[in-house]
Motif scaffolding. Structure first.
Motif, PDB file in Angstrom:
ATOM      1  N   UNK A 250       0.804  -1.228   0.000  1.00 15.30           N
ATOM      2  CA  UNK A 250       0.000   0.000   0.000  1.00 15.30           C
ATOM      3  C   UNK A 250       0.834   1.274   0.000  1.00 15.30           C
ATOM      4  N   UNK A 251       1.796   1.364  -0.882  1.00 10.85           N
ATOM      5  CA  UNK A 251       2.578   2.591  -1.002  1.00 10.85           C
ATOM      6  C   UNK A 251       3.606   2.786   0.090  1.00 10.85           C
ATOM      7  N   UNK A 252       3.707   1.808   1.005  1.00 11.67           N
ATOM      8  CA  UNK A 252       4.723   1.903   2.042  1.00 11.67           C
ATOM      9  C   UNK A 252       5.547   0.617   2.021  1.00 11.67           C
ATOM     10  N   UNK A 264       8.723   0.873   8.809  1.00 16.50           N
ATOM     11  CA  UNK A 264       7.886   1.080   7.623  1.00 16.50           C
ATOM     12  C   UNK A 264       8.011   2.538   7.170  1.00 16.50           C
ATOM     13  N   UNK A 265       8.354   2.741   5.905  1.00 14.63           N
ATOM     14  CA  UNK A 265       8.506   4.094   5.363  1.00 14.63           C
ATOM     15  C   UNK A 265       7.633   4.273   4.122  1.00 14.63           C
ATOM     16  N   UNK A 266       7.343   5.551   3.834  1.00 16.21           N
ATOM     17  CA  UNK A 266       6.553   5.871   2.659  1.00 16.21           C
ATOM     18  C   UNK A 266       7.397   5.659   1.397  1.00 16.21           C
ATOM     19  N   UNK A 267       6.818   5.005   0.412  1.00 15.38           N
ATOM     20  CA  UNK A 267       7.516   4.823  -0.863  1.00 15.38           C
ATOM     21  C   UNK A 267       6.944   5.816  -1.864  1.00 15.38           C
ATOM     22  N   UNK A 276      17.006   2.564  -4.378  1.00 14.87           N
ATOM     23  CA  UNK A 276      16.451   3.911  -4.270  1.00 14.87           C
ATOM     24  C   UNK A 276      17.216   4.683  -3.208  1.00 14.87           C
ATOM     25  N   UNK A 277      16.632   5.784  -2.756  1.00 12.59           N
ATOM     26  CA  UNK A 277      17.259   6.616  -1.734  1.00 12.59           C
ATOM     27  C   UNK A 277      16.303   6.809  -0.571  1.00 12.59           C
ATOM     28  N   UNK A 278      16.802   6.624   0.620  1.00 10.46           N
ATOM     29  CA  UNK A 278      15.997   6.959   1.784  1.00 10.46           C
ATOM     30  C   UNK A 278      16.297   8.407   2.141  1.00 10.46           C
ATOM     31  N   UNK A 279      15.244   9.204   2.230  1.00  3.89           N
ATOM     32  CA  UNK A 279      15.386  10.647   2.444  1.00  3.89           C
ATOM     33  C   UNK A 279      14.937  10.993   3.858  1.00  3.89           C
ATOM     34  N   UNK A 280      15.790  11.722   4.575  1.00  3.30           N
ATOM     35  CA  UNK A 280      15.386  12.228   5.898  1.00  3.30           C
ATOM     36  C   UNK A 280      16.113  13.550   6.153  1.00  3.30           C
ATOM     37  N   UNK A 281      15.365  14.543   6.657  1.00  8.69           N
ATOM     38  CA  UNK A 281      15.952  15.866   6.937  1.00  8.69           C
ATOM     39  C   UNK A 281      16.844  15.804   8.177  1.00  8.69           C
ATOM     40  N   UNK A 282      17.947  16.580   8.195  1.00  6.41           N
ATOM     41  CA  UNK A 282      18.863  16.556   9.344  1.00  6.41           C
ATOM     42  C   UNK A 282      18.191  16.872  10.679  1.00  6.41           C
ATOM     43  N   UNK A 283      17.153  17.721  10.660  1.00  3.18           N
ATOM     44  CA  UNK A 283      16.505  18.070  11.935  1.00  3.18           C
ATOM     45  C   UNK A 283      15.591  16.958  12.437  1.00  3.18           C
ATOM     46  N   UNK A 284      15.376  15.946  11.603  1.00  2.00           N
ATOM     47  CA  UNK A 284      14.559  14.802  12.033  1.00  2.00           C
ATOM     48  C   UNK A 284      15.406  13.639  12.511  1.00  2.00           C
ATOM     49  N   UNK A 355      12.881   7.821  -2.160  1.00  2.00           N
ATOM     50  CA  UNK A 355      12.835   8.587  -3.421  1.00  2.00           C
ATOM     51  C   UNK A 355      13.648   7.899  -4.489  1.00  2.00           C
ATOM     52  N   UNK A 356      13.292   8.180  -5.722  1.00  2.00           N
ATOM     53  CA  UNK A 356      14.083   7.678  -6.850  1.00  2.00           C
ATOM     54  C   UNK A 356      15.261   8.597  -7.103  1.00  2.00           C
TER      55      UNK A 356
END
Ligand SMILES: Nc1ncnc2c1ncn2[C@@H]1O[C@H](COP(=O)(O)OP(=O)(O)OP(=O)(O)O)[C@@H](O)[C@H]1O
Ligand SMILES: [Mg+2]
Length: 356
Positions: A250-252, A264-267, A276-284, A355-356
């Motif tokens: 289901x998109x995750x 579990x992460x959003x795809x 692919x690439x796992x994206x996470x902001x430094x402040x998170x 992300x791609x």
């Protein structure tokens, strides 16, 4: 008074170079849209086609319901401010601002009244008798803006109008521009390669890369839900970790980074087995002493490679195997980690996406 602008599959070629590709964009009346993209991505070219200084090689463009591709620039009723504000040096401030009205053969009494109103909006009435070389850069830029809005354009185009100003003046002009835009309720297309400017000022941002509209969205969506790796790294700072997708539902799903499986992460459309690439902001990203966190999932062990104390926050670069992860930690009196400290970094799966 404000008008919509619609670009339909607009194309521009310079020789063999496809500079603007398939631009499809609808700008609502009164909307403030920013073109954001690296140097050479086609921002100015797109603006020139809207203004009528360059013909597109394909596609259609509508101002309101009227196609403008065959309308000459001066009949489009579009105001324009350039990076090099290019005021007429031999004309006073008032004469500069009156110029577009004179060209349009507006009656003299009306000219006077409109010039004063435009100068009032940019807070430059008392400078009306001066010549451009007697003004600061910021003041000249205000006059250029007054000249662009004096004839009540239905659309205002601005190409890096703040680029030549120093940092303080730019901050100030940003706020002024936003005030004037709201006051006139005018449709604006603003060009910049400064992401802070784009995030603060725009209703929506159109991210452009290599002549293509990559993503058009409001600041928060772009920041938290970038569509791809380019947007993620161009808007704000981000961690992008190479990963492999190993579960999809289901998109995750779950991904593997190095040897570790994530929560579990959003795809964004990936399928099982894809890289692919796992994206996470430094402040998170949280940083803690190694072993201090019992939870499993999005935790990687590493060593502090660089710690920069910046007052309100500390910026860490943590080496985890092949990857460097940037962490921004708000300082609330917690212990600081020094270079070489063994640490763990972790994040909520909900704050990351693939992300791609
Ligand atoms: N008149 C022209 N003839 C040939 N190529 C051009 C012309 N104008 C622009 N280009 C090319 O088209 C591409 C896009 O240029 P454009 O000026 O639109 O970029 P930009 O996004 O505004 O960049 P910057 O942020 O540096 O202003 C560039 O590769 C540029 O070299
Ligand atoms: Mg440009």
């Amino acid at each position: 008074m404000s008008t919509s602008l619609e670009m339909r599959k607009i194309q521009k070629w310079y020789g063999g170079l496809h500079v603007v590709r398939d631009f499809d964009l609808y700008v609502e009346p009164g909307e403030f849209v920013t073109f954001l993209g690296p140097s050479g991505s086609g921002k100015t070219t797109a603006l020139k086609m809207i203004a009528g200084f360059e013909p597109p090689n394909g596609g259609d463009m509508l101002l309101g319901s009227r196609s403008i591709v065959d309308v000459p620039p001066y009949e489009r009723g579009i105001g324009m401010v350039f990076q090099n504000y290019a005021l007429f040096p031999h004309m006073t401030v008032a004469e500069n601002v009156a110029f577009p009205l004179k060209v349009r053969r507006v009656a003299r009494g009306e000219i006077e009244q409109k010039v004063l109103r435009a100068l009032g909006l940019v807070k430059m009435v008392e400078y009306r008798g001066r010549y451009p070389n007697e003004l600061s850069g910021g003041q000249q830029q205000r006059i250029a803006l007054a000249r662009a809005i004096v004839f009540d354009p239905s659309l205002l185009l601005m190409d890096e109008p703040l680029g030549a100003l120093d940092r303080n003046l730019r901050e100030h002009m940003k706020i002024e521009l936003m005030r004037i835009q709201k006051e006139l309720n005018i449709t604006v297309i603003f060009v910049t390669h400064d992401q802070d400017e784009a995030l603060v000022m725009s209703d929506r941002i159109a991210v452009i890369n290599e002549g293509k509209l990559v993503q058009v969205a409001d600041a928060k969506s772009l920041y938290y839900r970038p569509q791809d790796r380019f947007v993620a790294s161009f808007v704000g700072e981000s961690n992008l970790l190479p990963c492999r997708v190993d579960q999809v539902e289901n998109g995750a799903g779950r991904v593997t980074i190095g040897h570790q499986q994530s929560g579990v992460v959003r795809l964004s459309g990936q399928s099982r087995g894809e890289s692919a690439w796992l994206f996470v902001r430094p402040e998170h990203v949280e940083i803690s002493a190694r072993g201090a966190r019992a939870d499993v999932g999005n935790v990687l062990d590493g060593v502090v490679e660089n710690a920069l104390f910046l007052g309100e926050l500390t910026r860490y670069v943590v080496r985890c195997g092949q990857e460097s992860i940037t962490v921004k930690q708000q300082n609330r009196g917690q212990p600081q980690f020094t270079n070489g400290s063994p640490v763990s970094v972790s994040w909520d799966a909900g704050n990351s996406m693939v992300l791609n």
